[in-house]
Design a protein around this motif. Sequence first.
Motif, PDB file in Angstrom:
ATOM      1  N   THR A   1      22.125   5.605  -9.524  1.00  0.00           N
ATOM      2  CA  THR A   1      21.350   5.181 -10.690  1.00  0.00           C
ATOM      3  C   THR A   1      20.722   3.810 -10.482  1.00  0.00           C
ATOM      4  O   THR A   1      19.858   3.421 -11.231  1.00  0.00           O
ATOM      5  N   SER A   2      21.131   3.073  -9.460  1.00  0.00           N
ATOM      6  CA  SER A   2      20.551   1.763  -9.201  1.00  0.00           C
ATOM      7  C   SER A   2      19.440   1.852  -8.159  1.00  0.00           C
ATOM      8  O   SER A   2      19.295   0.977  -7.330  1.00  0.00           O
ATOM      9  N   LYS A   3      18.652   2.924  -8.208  1.00  0.00           N
ATOM     10  CA  LYS A   3      17.523   3.093  -7.299  1.00  0.00           C
ATOM     11  C   LYS A   3      16.503   1.992  -7.547  1.00  0.00           C
ATOM     12  O   LYS A   3      16.357   1.500  -8.649  1.00  0.00           O
ATOM     13  N   GLN A   4      15.791   1.637  -6.499  1.00  0.00           N
ATOM     14  CA  GLN A   4      14.735   0.647  -6.618  1.00  0.00           C
ATOM     15  C   GLN A   4      13.554   1.255  -7.363  1.00  0.00           C
ATOM     16  O   GLN A   4      13.121   2.355  -7.058  1.00  0.00           O
ATOM     17  N   VAL A   5      13.052   0.548  -8.346  1.00  0.00           N
ATOM     18  CA  VAL A   5      11.913   0.991  -9.135  1.00  0.00           C
ATOM     19  C   VAL A   5      10.747   0.065  -8.814  1.00  0.00           C
ATOM     20  O   VAL A   5      10.914  -1.152  -8.704  1.00  0.00           O
ATOM     21  N   ASP A   6       9.563   0.622  -8.669  1.00  0.00           N
ATOM     22  CA  ASP A   6       8.376  -0.171  -8.389  1.00  0.00           C
ATOM     23  C   ASP A   6       7.737  -0.602  -9.710  1.00  0.00           C
ATOM     24  O   ASP A   6       7.151   0.210 -10.414  1.00  0.00           O
ATOM     25  N   TYR A   7       7.855  -1.876 -10.016  1.00  0.00           N
ATOM     26  CA  TYR A   7       7.308  -2.434 -11.256  1.00  0.00           C
ATOM     27  C   TYR A   7       5.963  -3.113 -11.029  1.00  0.00           C
ATOM     28  O   TYR A   7       5.457  -3.806 -11.914  1.00  0.00           O
ATOM     29  N   THR A   8       5.361  -2.951  -9.854  1.00  0.00           N
ATOM     30  CA  THR A   8       4.155  -3.694  -9.491  1.00  0.00           C
ATOM     31  C   THR A   8       3.040  -3.559 -10.522  1.00  0.00           C
ATOM     32  O   THR A   8       2.513  -4.562 -11.006  1.00  0.00           O
ATOM     33  N   ALA A   9       2.653  -2.345 -10.864  1.00  0.00           N
ATOM     34  CA  ALA A   9       1.543  -2.150 -11.810  1.00  0.00           C
ATOM     35  C   ALA A   9       1.896  -2.682 -13.199  1.00  0.00           C
ATOM     36  O   ALA A   9       1.077  -3.354 -13.844  1.00  0.00           O
ATOM     37  N   GLN A  10       3.096  -2.411 -13.655  1.00  0.00           N
ATOM     38  CA  GLN A  10       3.548  -2.887 -14.974  1.00  0.00           C
ATOM     39  C   GLN A  10       3.574  -4.412 -15.011  1.00  0.00           C
ATOM     40  O   GLN A  10       3.113  -5.030 -15.972  1.00  0.00           O
ATOM     41  N   ASN A  11       4.118  -5.042 -13.954  1.00  0.00           N
ATOM     42  CA  ASN A  11       4.182  -6.505 -13.897  1.00  0.00           C
ATOM     43  C   ASN A  11       2.793  -7.123 -13.846  1.00  0.00           C
ATOM     44  O   ASN A  11       2.522  -8.133 -14.500  1.00  0.00           O
ATOM     45  N   GLU A  12       1.902  -6.510 -13.070  1.00  0.00           N
ATOM     46  CA  GLU A  12       0.525  -7.007 -12.955  1.00  0.00           C
ATOM     47  C   GLU A  12      -0.139  -7.036 -14.337  1.00  0.00           C
ATOM     48  O   GLU A  12      -0.742  -8.037 -14.732  1.00  0.00           O
ATOM     49  N   ALA A  13      -0.017  -5.948 -15.080  1.00  0.00           N
ATOM     50  CA  ALA A  13      -0.609  -5.868 -16.416  1.00  0.00           C
ATOM     51  C   ALA A  13       0.016  -6.908 -17.351  1.00  0.00           C
ATOM     52  O   ALA A  13      -0.690  -7.556 -18.136  1.00  0.00           O
TER      53      ALA A  13
END
Length: 153
Positions: free
Chosen positions: A22-34
């Motif tokens: 459940t602690s998989k890496q999630v890509d927050y790049t687009a969300q963080n950019e916005a």
Amino acid sequence: MKSILLALVSILFVSCLSDGETSKQVDYTAQNEAEIVDYIAKNHLTAQRSDSGLYYVINELGTGGQPTAASNVKVAYKGYFTNGTVFDQSSAEGISFGLQQVIKGWTEGITYFKEGGNGILLIPAHLGYGSNGSGPIPGGSVLIFEVKLIAIN
């Protein structure tokens, strides 16, 4: 009875193994950019974006030496989220640390200032604490730091 017990132990073992996933890496790049772009607009900031995705605002460049990513520096700072909640703050005297011992956003961002300079670092999760977070910082968080480079030690 043995087969039922064996089945229960197997199910427990498998469910314990899957909990770790459940602690998989999630890509927050687009969300963080916005989130960062929105914060910059709402706060009328003039920010620059580096190739890594770090945004920075230079209020005062400073007139002293300029650190490298390997420098040891003394910095005063205040860290908060885009909603304004402060999660960490140094004293006005600042603290000293090596730029190789901190999050990537600081290692890169502090090098844009000279001694005596100050500004803001807007750090996406992949240059901060990633998907996992740390202490009071949830995974995927954009971090904002008001920084003043006091000295290169």
